[in-house]
Write an enzyme that holds these catalytic residues in place. Structure first.
Site, PDB file in Angstrom:
ATOM      1  N   HIS A 116       0.810  -1.227   0.000  1.00 47.39           N
ATOM      2  CA  HIS A 116       0.000   0.000   0.000  1.00 47.39           C
ATOM      3  C   HIS A 116       0.838   1.269   0.000  1.00 47.39           C
ATOM      4  O   HIS A 116       0.318   2.342   0.286  1.00 47.39           O
ATOM      5  CB  HIS A 116      -0.963  -0.024   1.196  1.00 47.39           C
ATOM      6  CG  HIS A 116      -2.024  -1.074   1.043  1.00 47.39           C
ATOM      7  ND1 HIS A 116      -2.756  -1.573   2.098  1.00 47.39           N
ATOM      8  CD2 HIS A 116      -2.480  -1.722  -0.060  1.00 47.39           C
ATOM      9  CE1 HIS A 116      -3.609  -2.490   1.645  1.00 47.39           C
ATOM     10  NE2 HIS A 116      -3.456  -2.602   0.345  1.00 47.39           N
ATOM     11  N   CYS A 148       7.010  20.804 -11.171  1.00 52.05           N
ATOM     12  CA  CYS A 148       5.999  21.318 -12.103  1.00 52.05           C
ATOM     13  C   CYS A 148       4.893  22.110 -11.411  1.00 52.05           C
ATOM     14  O   CYS A 148       4.017  22.656 -12.079  1.00 52.05           O
ATOM     15  CB  CYS A 148       5.408  20.170 -12.923  1.00 52.05           C
ATOM     16  SG  CYS A 148       4.237  19.176 -12.007  1.00 52.05           S
TER      17      CYS A 148
HETATM   18  P1  OAD Z   1      -7.747  -4.117  10.021  1.00 50.76           P
HETATM   19  O1  OAD Z   1      -7.996  -2.914  10.874  1.00 50.76           O
HETATM   20  O2  OAD Z   1      -8.798  -4.531   9.075  1.00 50.76           O
HETATM   21  O3  OAD Z   1      -7.437  -5.376  10.940  1.00 50.76           O
HETATM   22  C1  OAD Z   1      -6.509  -5.326  11.972  1.00 50.76           C
HETATM   23  C2  OAD Z   1      -6.406  -6.705  12.585  1.00 50.76           C
HETATM   24  O4  OAD Z   1      -5.416  -6.674  13.600  1.00 50.76           O
HETATM   25  C3  OAD Z   1      -7.686  -7.213  13.237  1.00 50.76           C
HETATM   26  O5  OAD Z   1      -7.968  -8.523  12.748  1.00 50.76           O
HETATM   27  C4  OAD Z   1      -7.345  -7.247  14.736  1.00 50.76           C
HETATM   28  O6  OAD Z   1      -7.984  -8.341  15.405  1.00 50.76           O
HETATM   29  C5  OAD Z   1      -5.855  -7.442  14.691  1.00 50.76           C
HETATM   30  N1  OAD Z   1      -5.117  -6.964  15.877  1.00 50.76           N
HETATM   31  C6  OAD Z   1      -5.424  -5.948  16.719  1.00 50.76           C
HETATM   32  N2  OAD Z   1      -4.481  -5.803  17.667  1.00 50.76           N
HETATM   33  C7  OAD Z   1      -3.533  -6.750  17.416  1.00 50.76           C
HETATM   34  C8  OAD Z   1      -2.301  -7.118  18.041  1.00 50.76           C
HETATM   35  N3  OAD Z   1      -1.832  -6.478  19.113  1.00 50.76           N
HETATM   36  N4  OAD Z   1      -1.609  -8.155  17.511  1.00 50.76           N
HETATM   37  C9  OAD Z   1      -2.078  -8.817  16.413  1.00 50.76           C
HETATM   38  N5  OAD Z   1      -3.214  -8.510  15.789  1.00 50.76           N
HETATM   39  C10 OAD Z   1      -3.945  -7.490  16.271  1.00 50.76           C
HETATM   40  O7  OAD Z   1      -6.339  -3.847   9.271  1.00 50.76           O
HETATM   41  P2  OAD Z   1      -5.741  -4.558   7.980  1.00 50.76           P
HETATM   42  O8  OAD Z   1      -6.088  -6.002   7.925  1.00 50.76           O
HETATM   43  O9  OAD Z   1      -4.303  -4.189   7.928  1.00 50.76           O
HETATM   44  O10 OAD Z   1      -5.890  -0.311   3.242  1.00 50.76           O
HETATM   45  O11 OAD Z   1      -6.490  -3.784   6.835  1.00 50.76           O
HETATM   46  C11 OAD Z   1      -6.106  -4.002   5.509  1.00 50.76           C
HETATM   47  C12 OAD Z   1      -6.233  -2.721   4.722  1.00 50.76           C
HETATM   48  O12 OAD Z   1      -7.543  -2.176   4.867  1.00 50.76           O
HETATM   49  C13 OAD Z   1      -5.337  -1.582   5.190  1.00 50.76           C
HETATM   50  O13 OAD Z   1      -4.025  -1.679   4.670  1.00 50.76           O
HETATM   51  C14 OAD Z   1      -6.040  -0.372   4.678  1.00 50.76           C
HETATM   52  C15 OAD Z   1      -7.445  -0.751   5.094  1.00 50.76           C
HETATM   53  O14 OAD Z   1      -8.463  -0.147   4.431  1.00 50.76           O
HETATM   54  C16 OAD Z   1      -5.743   0.856   2.615  1.00 50.76           C
HETATM   55  O15 OAD Z   1      -5.711   1.908   3.197  1.00 50.76           O
HETATM   56  C17 OAD Z   1      -5.615   0.753   1.124  1.00 50.76           C
HETATM   57 ZN    ZN Z   2       5.275  17.423 -10.887  1.00 47.42          ZN
END
Ligand code: OAD
Ligand code: ZN
Length: 245
Positions: A116, A148
Site C-alpha cells: 500500500h 511542475c
Molecule cells: P484491520 O484494521 O482490518 O485489521 C486489523 C487486525 O489486527 C484485526 O484482525 C485485529 O484483530 C488485529 N489486531 C489488533 N491488535 C492486534 C495485536 N496487538 N496483535 C495482532 N493482531 C492485532 O487492518 P488490515 O487487515 O491491515 O488499506 O487492513 C487491511 C487494509 O484495509 C489496510 O491496509 C487499509 C485498510 O483499508 C488501505 O488503506 C488501502
Molecule cells: Zn510534478
C-alpha cells in the site's frame, strides 16, 4: 502458546514470508482500521482515501495524512517487528505488508514489499516526481511539486487503485515454506488471497491475531494472541531449538 509441532516446521523451513496488517503496529500505538476505535470510524473512507476524495478536497485529505504522519512519527517498532527482522539471521525472509508506516524497514527487515505504499513518500499528480518527505507537520498544506507546481499526493494506495508489487508478492508467497499472517483482518482483496495461495503451493500457514479471521478456516496453526506476545514466545522457542542443533 507455541506448539512443538510448529517449532518442528520452523526447523525444516528455509523460506519464510510474513504477511502483515495494521494489527502488528497496534502495539506501537498506531490504530487499526476496522472495529471500535479504528481509524475508519468517524471518517468516510471515500473522502480521505480515494482518488475522488482527493480531487474533491485535497486539503482535507492532506490534513488526514498529516495527522497520521504525526502519530506514526512518534511510533517505534515493537517486538513483533524486531523478531521478524532477527529471523533474517536464520532464514530467507520476505515481509509483505499492507501497512504504510515503514516500521518493518525501521526494525531492520531488508526484504519488504509495501503493497500500500509508504506514508513518508510523496509523488506528483502530474509528472514523475517522487520523493521522501519527512516533514512533521507538513510545511505546506497541500504540498506542491517542486518540478511542475502540481499537487503532490501521498504515495499510498487508495481504494480503487491497484496495489504495488502484487506480482512479486504472489511470487514470494508461492515459494515460501511458512507463511505467517500477522495482525490482519484479511478482508481486503487481492492481498487477502496471499496466504491461501501460499497454502495451495505447499506452505504451512500460521495465523497470529487475537481475534478469529477467515484465515483460521485453512491455517495450519492459529495463535490467538497479540503479535508481540506470539512472536517473542516463538523466537524464544526457536532459539532453544537452534541451540540443540
Ligand atoms: P484491520 O484494521 O482490518 O485489521 C486489523 C487486525 O489486527 C484485526 O484482525 C485485529 O484483530 C488485529 N489486531 C489488533 N491488535 C492486534 C495485536 N496487538 N496483535 C495482532 N493482531 C492485532 O487492518 P488490515 O487487515 O491491515 O488499506 O487492513 C487491511 C487494509 O484495509 C489496510 O491496509 C487499509 C485498510 O483499508 C488501505 O488503506 C488501502
Ligand atoms: Zn510534478
Amino acid at each position: 502458546m507455541i506448539p512443538n509441532a510448529l517449532v518442528k516446521e520452523f526447523r525444516k523451513a528455509k523460506n519464510i514470508v510474513a504477511f502483515t496488517g495494521a494489527g502488528i503496529s497496534a502495539e506501537s500505538g498506531i490504530p487499526t482500521f476496522r472495529g471500535s476505535g479504528g481509524l475508519w470510524e468517524g471518517y468516510r473512507v471515500e473522502e480521505v482515501a480515494s482518488p475522488d476524495g482527493f480531487n474533491t478536497n485535497p486539503v482535507l485529505v492532506w490534513k488526514f495524512y498529516d495527522e497520521r504522519r504525526k502519530n506514526i512519527f512518534k511510533a517505534v517498532p515493537n517486538t513483533a517487528h524486531t523478531v521478524l527482522a532477527k529471523l533474517e539471521n536464520y532464514y530467507n525472509v520476505w515481509i509483505i505488508t499492507q501497512n504504510i508506516d515503514g516500521l518493518h524497514i525501521r526494525a531492520g527487515s531488508t526484504n519488504v514489499i509495501e503493497l500500500h505504499g509508504n506514508i513518508w513518500r510523496v509523488r506528483c499528480t502530474s509528472c514523475n516526481y517522487k520523493d521522501i518527505n519527512e516533514d512533521v507537520p507538513l510545511k505546506d498544506l497541500p504540498p506542491k511539486c517542486p518540478e511542475c507546481g502540481s499537487l503532490l499526493r501521498p504515495d499510498v494506495v487508495w481504494f480503487g487503485e491497484p496495489v504495488y508489487d502484487l506480482e512479486k508478492a504472489f511470487h514470494v508467497a508461492e515459494n515460501c515454506d511458512i507463511m505467517m499472517v500477522i495482525g490482519t483482518s484479511a478482508q481486503v482483496y487481492p492481498a487477502a488471497y496471499l496466504p491461501l495461495y501460499a497454502k495451495q503451493h505447499g506452505a504451512i500457514v500460521i495465523n497470529i491475531n487475537p481475534e478469529r479471521t477467515p484465515v483460521d478456516d485453512y491455517a495450519d496453526f492459529s495463535i490467538h494472541a497479540k503479535a508481540t506476545e506470539a512472536l517473542s514466545s516463538l523466537y524464544q522457542k526457536l532459539q532453544e531449538a537452534f541451540q540443540e542443533e
